[in-house]
Scaffold this motif. Sequence first.
Motif, PDB file in Angstrom:
ATOM      1  N   ARG A  71      45.449 -10.723 -17.152  1.00 24.56           N
ATOM      2  CA  ARG A  71      44.931 -11.180 -15.864  1.00 24.56           C
ATOM      3  C   ARG A  71      43.421 -10.954 -15.875  1.00 24.56           C
ATOM      4  O   ARG A  71      42.889 -10.367 -16.808  1.00 24.56           O
ATOM      5  CB  ARG A  71      45.575 -10.440 -14.689  1.00 24.56           C
ATOM      6  CG  ARG A  71      45.185  -9.009 -14.564  1.00 24.56           C
ATOM      7  CD  ARG A  71      45.461  -8.417 -13.201  1.00 24.56           C
ATOM      8  NE  ARG A  71      45.213  -7.006 -13.302  1.00 24.56           N
ATOM      9  CZ  ARG A  71      46.148  -6.117 -13.518  1.00 24.56           C
ATOM     10  NH1 ARG A  71      47.403  -6.468 -13.601  1.00 24.56           N
ATOM     11  NH2 ARG A  71      45.831  -4.850 -13.646  1.00 24.56           N
ATOM     12  N   ALA A  72      42.754 -11.424 -14.838  1.00 28.87           N
ATOM     13  CA  ALA A  72      41.307 -11.221 -14.746  1.00 28.87           C
ATOM     14  C   ALA A  72      41.019  -9.727 -14.705  1.00 28.87           C
ATOM     15  O   ALA A  72      41.726  -8.976 -14.037  1.00 28.87           O
ATOM     16  CB  ALA A  72      40.784 -11.886 -13.479  1.00 28.87           C
ATOM     17  N   TYR A  73      40.015  -9.290 -15.408  1.00 32.52           N
ATOM     18  CA  TYR A  73      39.654  -7.869 -15.540  1.00 32.52           C
ATOM     19  C   TYR A  73      40.830  -7.060 -16.092  1.00 32.52           C
ATOM     20  O   TYR A  73      41.070  -5.924 -15.686  1.00 32.52           O
ATOM     21  CB  TYR A  73      39.194  -7.277 -14.201  1.00 32.52           C
ATOM     22  CG  TYR A  73      37.963  -7.925 -13.648  1.00 32.52           C
ATOM     23  CD1 TYR A  73      36.709  -7.616 -14.151  1.00 32.52           C
ATOM     24  CD2 TYR A  73      38.048  -8.862 -12.620  1.00 32.52           C
ATOM     25  CE1 TYR A  73      35.571  -8.217 -13.657  1.00 32.52           C
ATOM     26  CE2 TYR A  73      36.917  -9.476 -12.121  1.00 32.52           C
ATOM     27  CZ  TYR A  73      35.684  -9.145 -12.637  1.00 32.52           C
ATOM     28  OH  TYR A  73      34.555  -9.751 -12.148  1.00 32.52           O
TER      29      TYR A  73
END
Length: 127
Positions: free
Chosen positions: A90-92
Amino acid sequence: RILRKTRKIKALHMTARITYKRRHCYATRSNKIRKLRLPGGKLGIQYVKKKTKGPQTPSGDHGKIHGVPHLRTQKYSRKHLAKNKKTVNRAYGGVLSGGAVRERIVRAFLVEEQKIVKKVLKLQANK
């Protein structure tokens, strides 16, 4: 009756005295052991490694990053752990927890909404 006697003997065996193999004989955080039975009925020890908190978010308020194993610092190196085991998809990914990412997205959305509201109010005031 014979079965009961053997159980008692086994129980007595497990409480036998053991000696530490390394360091000192004090039960400190870094000198934890586990008693276990060796082949031949002997009683031995196994040194237990310390538990770690695992990776945390930088802000600290959202806590742990789920999906990344809790290992000692040296074990996160490329030699011991593959890159795909250190991140989450996922993002980050392996940097921020899901809650922290969600909060950032919501905060950014609310800031944009606030800008639009200010713009609309300014246009209404001019009319």
